[in-house]
Each structure stands twice: as structure tokens, then as C-alpha cells.
Design an enzyme around this catalytic site. Structure first.
Site, PDB file in Angstrom:
ATOM      1  N   GLY A  65      29.010  95.313  62.595  1.00 22.00           N
ATOM      2  CA  GLY A  65      29.853  94.906  61.323  1.00 22.00           C
ATOM      3  C   GLY A  65      29.054  96.500  60.844  1.00 22.00           C
ATOM      4  N   HIS A  66      27.897  95.903  60.282  1.00 24.17           N
ATOM      5  CA  HIS A  66      27.364  96.453  59.334  1.00 24.17           C
ATOM      6  C   HIS A  66      27.294  98.697  59.766  1.00 24.17           C
ATOM      7  CE1 HIS A  66      25.343  92.737  58.390  1.00 24.17           C
ATOM      8  NE2 HIS A  66      25.819  93.382  57.224  1.00 24.17           N
ATOM      9  N   LYS A  93      36.331  92.188  56.649  1.00 26.55           N
ATOM     10  CA  LYS A  93      35.646  90.856  57.165  1.00 26.55           C
ATOM     11  C   LYS A  93      35.761  89.969  55.361  1.00 26.55           C
ATOM     12  CE  LYS A  93      33.073  87.810  58.577  1.00 26.55           C
ATOM     13  NZ  LYS A  93      32.351  87.287  57.627  1.00 26.55           N
ATOM     14  N   SER A 116      28.994  88.034  61.798  1.00 22.58           N
ATOM     15  CA  SER A 116      27.832  88.283  60.868  1.00 22.58           C
ATOM     16  C   SER A 116      26.712  87.939  61.229  1.00 22.58           C
ATOM     17  CB  SER A 116      29.317  86.857  60.104  1.00 22.58           C
ATOM     18  OG  SER A 116      28.315  85.898  59.155  1.00 22.58           O
ATOM     19  N   ARG A 163      25.419  85.106  59.266  1.00 22.33           N
ATOM     20  CA  ARG A 163      25.166  84.231  58.780  1.00 22.33           C
ATOM     21  C   ARG A 163      25.962  83.273  60.491  1.00 22.33           C
ATOM     22  NH1 ARG A 163      27.325  85.004  54.421  1.00 22.33           N
ATOM     23  NH2 ARG A 163      26.642  83.924  53.006  1.00 22.33           N
ATOM     24  N   LEU A 189      21.331  93.285  60.176  1.00 18.02           N
ATOM     25  CA  LEU A 189      22.239  94.320  60.749  1.00 18.02           C
ATOM     26  C   LEU A 189      22.815  94.268  61.658  1.00 18.02           C
ATOM     27  CD1 LEU A 189      20.712  96.858  59.048  1.00 18.02           C
ATOM     28  CD2 LEU A 189      22.189  95.410  57.418  1.00 18.02           C
ATOM     29  N   GLY A 241      33.742  96.465  54.579  1.00 18.93           N
ATOM     30  CA  GLY A 241      33.794  95.841  54.978  1.00 18.93           C
ATOM     31  C   GLY A 241      35.942  94.756  54.947  1.00 18.93           C
ATOM     32  N   GLN A 284      24.477  85.729  43.891  1.00 18.01           N
ATOM     33  CA  GLN A 284      25.894  85.627  45.043  1.00 18.01           C
ATOM     34  C   GLN A 284      26.035  84.544  45.117  1.00 18.01           C
ATOM     35  OE1 GLN A 284      26.092  89.405  46.220  1.00 18.01           O
ATOM     36  NE2 GLN A 284      27.016  88.048  48.191  1.00 18.01           N
TER      37      GLN A 284
HETATM   38  P1  AMP Z   1      26.769  91.810  53.854  1.00 15.51           P
HETATM   39  O1  AMP Z   1      25.441  92.300  54.613  1.00 15.51           O
HETATM   40  O2  AMP Z   1      26.665  90.493  55.332  1.00 15.51           O
HETATM   41  O3  AMP Z   1      26.395  91.849  52.483  1.00 15.51           O
HETATM   42  O4  AMP Z   1      27.829  92.735  54.797  1.00 15.51           O
HETATM   43  C1  AMP Z   1      27.602  93.854  53.761  1.00 15.51           C
HETATM   44  C2  AMP Z   1      28.942  95.175  54.388  1.00 15.51           C
HETATM   45  O5  AMP Z   1      28.797  94.787  56.190  1.00 15.51           O
HETATM   46  C3  AMP Z   1      29.875  94.244  53.559  1.00 15.51           C
HETATM   47  O6  AMP Z   1      30.280  95.754  53.360  1.00 15.51           O
HETATM   48  C4  AMP Z   1      30.833  93.735  54.128  1.00 15.51           C
HETATM   49  O7  AMP Z   1      32.114  93.561  54.311  1.00 15.51           O
HETATM   50  C5  AMP Z   1      30.374  94.343  55.733  1.00 15.51           C
HETATM   51  N1  AMP Z   1      30.440  93.404  56.981  1.00 15.51           N
HETATM   52  C6  AMP Z   1      30.241  92.584  57.034  1.00 15.51           C
HETATM   53  N2  AMP Z   1      30.303  92.114  58.580  1.00 15.51           N
HETATM   54  C7  AMP Z   1      31.308  92.702  59.234  1.00 15.51           C
HETATM   55  C8  AMP Z   1      32.148  92.864  60.315  1.00 15.51           C
HETATM   56  N3  AMP Z   1      32.492  91.674  61.369  1.00 15.51           N
HETATM   57  N4  AMP Z   1      32.897  93.752  60.241  1.00 15.51           N
HETATM   58  C9  AMP Z   1      33.410  94.918  59.725  1.00 15.51           C
HETATM   59  N5  AMP Z   1      32.070  94.265  58.298  1.00 15.51           N
HETATM   60  C10 AMP Z   1      30.999  93.876  58.243  1.00 15.51           C
END
Ligand code: AMP
Length: 281
Positions: A36-37, A149, A185, A187, A33, A147, A61
Site C-alpha cells: 500500500g505504501h 484506505k 495494513s 497492523r 511498509l 491512501g 495521533q
Molecule cells: P500509515 O503508515 O499507516 O500512516 O500510512 C501511510 C500512508 O499509506 C497513508 O496515506 C495511508 O492511507 C496509506 N496506506 C496505508 N495502507 C494502505 C493500503 N492498503 N492501500 C493504500 N494506501 C495505504
């Protein structure tokens, strides 16, 4: 903050919450996390009475085995920051809990899944839709937070809700960035120091490209952007597209009052990065 690993316990806890008339907000994640999260968690906390997060690295996925194996996992720290940001319940299932049998669902999102991420990562959005549908069935949230993103993913989820008549409101969250503009991110943790330094070029290029709308033609802007990114040999650009913000189809000419999104994916070393800017006229 409560932690659950099974669907049964999660459902039992949430049934009580629902019976008390409390509004449930849900933020699905794959962990590792960052802000963004956490911004999604904080928005959910403002708008709902009970905030649920999930941490699940969804194998179906991923269309690249190395990406799945190297996906960052930082569970202890994740739990700490979720608690700090007032998350009430975190659901952390094992793969067997989510997929006890064969996975057979096959969603059709039409043209939306045939461009950009859908085109370059075959099966990716089907995997996303399957897991999000399962998670929605388990959590039954009033509101779910995603997000921008992952702009295309957001549109896919909105379409999933529409197609399946799901009773959940999808709330978009703006992209959260590092000070130098790089979109946060999980990553990013995998970038070397040198790669991390040049990574902001992607957002800088997106911003300059957005500035050229609508004076230059989409084709000219794309050509210019490709050259900018290709000038840095560390990057390998997968796509750079200017699309209609509603259906993600490529834009040939700009029109008055059009809403657009400029999206890109690029490899930097071993890491695949995506980013976008939304242009609302
Ligand atoms: P993930 O853990 O990458 O699957 O992301 C989980 C949620 O967080 C998804 O809805 C993403 O779009 C959102 N998310 C990831 N990175 C960001 C970011 N930099 N800004 C806003 N939301 C984000």
C-alpha cells in the site's frame, strides 16, 4: 537513497533539489511498509522528479497506549524496500525532533472530525493534522500522496490544505489489498494465524453491502452487515456506516448520481482494523 534524521539537513537537501527546478513528491508513513505504501511511492516516482518518504510513528495521533507501544517497527526492511522503489530521500526523525516543546495546536475540522474515526478516536485527527502540517513545512512538497484506505484521513488532509492555504497537491491512491481482499495494513502483522484467516470477512461484507446500493435502504444494509460480522464472535464491530463520500455525513436515502462511501472499524483480537469501499454512481 539519502537518510536524514534532522529537520535542518532535510531542508538543506530539499532546498538544493527545489533550486534545480525538480518536482518533489512526498509520501508520509509510520513505517512497517507494505505494498500500500510502496504503490504510493511508485506513483510519486512516476509523477515527480524527487521522491521523499518519511517514517515517523506519531505518538500524538494514538489514543491508545498499547496500540502505540505495539505498533510494528521494521526500519531496516523499510529502508531496503524504499531504496528498491526509487525513493530519493527518507526522513526518519525522533520524537524530540518533531516535538521539542509542548503541542498546542487545535484544528477544527467541523463535522468531518465528529464521525467515524473522529468520533471513536478522540484527538486522533488533530494529531494527524499537526504532524502532517509540520512535515509539509519541512518538505514543502509539490505533491503529497495519501491512501484511500484511510478515507476520512484523506478528506481531513484535503481540508487542512484548504484551511491553511498550503501550496501542495494532494493525490489519493487506491486501497491495495491482499489476494483474499484484506486491506493491507501495518497492523495486520499483529494478527494471529487464525485471525488472519477470518479477517477478509470485513471486505467481503463491504462488497456485498455495496452491491445492495441503491436497491436496499442504508439502514437495512447496515443492519444486515452488522449481523454478518457479529456472527463471528472473534470480531467486535465498532462502526459500520454508509456516508456521503464528500462530507461523510450518514446517508438516510440513496439518490440518483450520489457518491457514497461505506466505512467500518472492527476489533479482531487485539488489533483494530478499518476498511471502506467507495461507490461512485
Ligand atoms: P500509515 O503508515 O499507516 O500512516 O500510512 C501511510 C500512508 O499509506 C497513508 O496515506 C495511508 O492511507 C496509506 N496506506 C496505508 N495502507 C494502505 C493500503 N492498503 N492501500 C493504500 N494506501 C495505504
Amino acid at each position: 537513497m539519502q537518510e536524514t534524521k534532522t529537520i535542518r539537513t532535510t531542508r538543506d537537501i530539499l532546498k538544493d533539489v527545489r533550486d534545480q527546478g525538480r518536482i518533489i513528491g512526498f509520501v508520509p508513513t509510520m513505517g512497517a511498509l507494505h505494498e500500500g505504501h510502496l504503490e504510493l511511492i511508485r506513483t510519486a516516482d512516476k509523477e515527480c522528479d524527487f521522491v521523499v518518504a518519511s517514517i515517523f510513528v506519531n505518538p500524538i495521533q494514538f489514543n491508545n497506549r498499547e496500540d502505540l507501544e505495539k505498533y510494528p517497527r521494521t526500519l531496516e526492511e523499510d529502508l531496503r524496500v524504499l531504496e528498491k522503489n526509487h525513493c530519493h530521500l527518507v526522513f526518519i526523525p525522533e520524537v524530540e525532533e518533531m516535538y521539542p516543546g509542548e503541542v498546542s495546536e487545535d484544528y477544527d475540522f467541523g463535522k468531518l472530525e465528529k464521525v467515524m474515526e473522529g468520533k471513536h478516536r478522540p484527538g486522533h485527527f488533530n494529531g494527524v493534522a499537526i504532524v502532517v502540517k509540520k512535515l509539509f513545512d519541512i518538505v514543502e512538497p509539490d505533491k503529497a500522496y495519501f491512501g484511500q484506505k484511510d478515507y476520512q484521513q484523506l478528506l481531513i488532509i484535503q481540508k487542512l490544505v484548504e484551511k491553511e492555504n498550503l501550496d501542495v497537491e494532494i493525490i489519493p491512491g487506491s486501497t491495495v489489498r491482499e489476494k483474499d481482499g484484506l486491506a493491507m495494513s501495518s497492523r495486520n502483522k499483529r494478527l494471529t494465524q487464525e485471525e488472519r484467516q477470518i479477517a477478509p470477512l470485513l471486505y467481503q461484507t463491504l462488497l456485498k453491502a455495496a452491491d445492495m446500493v441503491p436497491e436496499k435502504k442504508p439502514g437495512e444494509i447496515i443492519e444486515w452487515a452488522r449481523q454478518q460480522i457479529s456472527a463471528q464472535p472473534e470480531f467486535s464491530l465498532e462502526y459500520f456506516e454508509i456516508a456521503d463520500a464528500g462530507d461523510l455525513l450518514p446517508v438516510k436515502n440513496f439518490i440518483n448520481n450520489g457518491n457514497y462511501v461505506i466505512c467500518l472499524a472492527a476489533h479482531l483480537g487485539n488489533v483494530r482494523l478499518i476498511d471502506n469501499v467507495i461507490i461512485n454512481s
